[in-house]
Scaffold this active site. Structure first.
Site, PDB file in Angstrom:
ATOM      1  N   THR A  29     -10.618 -19.795   0.739  1.00  0.00           N
ATOM      2  CA  THR A  29      -9.797 -19.004  -0.182  1.00  0.00           C
ATOM      3  C   THR A  29      -8.686 -18.312   0.591  1.00  0.00           C
ATOM      4  O   THR A  29      -8.357 -18.714   1.711  1.00  0.00           O
ATOM      5  CB  THR A  29     -10.688 -18.021  -0.969  1.00  0.00           C
ATOM      6  OG1 THR A  29      -9.938 -17.430  -2.037  1.00  0.00           O
ATOM      7  CG2 THR A  29     -11.233 -16.911  -0.078  1.00  0.00           C
ATOM      8  N   ASN A  30      -8.049 -17.297   0.010  1.00  0.00           N
ATOM      9  CA  ASN A  30      -6.974 -16.548   0.664  1.00  0.00           C
ATOM     10  C   ASN A  30      -7.042 -15.088   0.226  1.00  0.00           C
ATOM     11  O   ASN A  30      -7.927 -14.712  -0.545  1.00  0.00           O
ATOM     12  CB  ASN A  30      -5.615 -17.191   0.349  1.00  0.00           C
ATOM     13  CG  ASN A  30      -5.344 -17.227  -1.145  1.00  0.00           C
ATOM     14  OD1 ASN A  30      -5.213 -16.193  -1.782  1.00  0.00           O
ATOM     15  ND2 ASN A  30      -5.302 -18.428  -1.706  1.00  0.00           N
TER      16      ASN A  30
END
Ligand code: C5P
Length: 226
Positions: A29-30
């Site tokens: 993810t980020n």
């Protein structure tokens, strides 16, 4: 009316990160929190629009009067956007979509025992904004706005995205700038729009640092005027 310039319009917003699973317990993810996209959706609703917010996993509550479609992966987000895009008069893609996913998600937890290293093979996800840019209505009645977060060559990269993804507006923000970026309540943006005479030379406006809620309203009013 003056206070509800988006009355009767459908607005589609994407927000938040995506999660790309590796195995049943892990994902890529980020740092996106969804703040910018949620502020845009809330502003659009306050300005009278019917709003669909396609959101990756975030910790934010649904804004009042907004239809939220919760998604996890980029592929899920693509499907939700492709369901809603044809009806959308204004589309703003503020999501930080994962560019890659693992080619094969492991059905069982990946084990460390007996392994010094592992290799993940990643394949690219669909570019949702580029897809939308390629199927806007022919009559010019759909307005499309993308975001770009960069760590270098901000304006050059943003100008390229504005053109290549067929956007009507591209909002660029530099991760390295104080008061901009993921978890902040403020943002510092440069707004690019296609040039009026020479399409290859965009119009570029640098906006001062402001609260994401204030910025959201200004962006929605600008998009409404288009
Ligand atoms: O090319 P880049 O990812 O920097 O472009 C950012 C813009 O494109 C954002 O508006 C983002 O929401 C959108 N995007 C998308 N689907 C992707 C990647 C980016 O809609 N797979």
């Amino acid at each position: 009316t003056a206070s509800q310039p988006l009355r009767g319009l459908n607005v589609l917003v994407t927000a938040g990160p995506t999660q790309e699973p590796l195995d049943p317990v892990r994902y890529l993810t980020n740092h996106s929190t969804g703040k910018m996209g949620y502020a845009l959706a809330a502003s659009a609703a306050e300005l009278g629009a019917h709003v669909t917010l396609v959101s990756g996993p975030v910790a934010l509550a649904a804004p009042d009067g907004v239809d939220v479609v919760h998604v996890t992966t980029a592929q899920d987000m693509f499907e939700a956007v492709s369901d809603a895009f044809a009806a959308a008069d204004i589309t703003v893609m503020a999501a930080a979509v994962g560019d890659f996913r693992v080619e094969e998600v492991s059905p069982e937890k990946i084990k460390k025992e007996g392994r010094e290293s592992i290799t993940l093979r990643l394949v690219s996800n669909p570019d949702i904004l580029a897809w939308a840019g390629g199927r806007k209505r022919d009559d010019g009645s759909q307005v499309l706005c993308g975001f770009a977060m960069e760590t270098e060559n901000l304006i050059r990269n943003a100008a390229r995205k504005l053109a290549s993804k067929h956007c009507d507006m591209l909002v660029a923000n530099n991760l390295r700038e104080e008061g901009a970026g993921f978890a902040t309540d403020t943002n510092v943006v440069t707004v690019l729009t296609p040039g009026t005479s020479d399409l290859s030379t965009p119009q570029i406006e640098r906006w001062s640092k402001m609260d994401k809620t204030v910025l959201a309203k200004r962006l929605m009013l600008r998009l409404a005027a288009m």
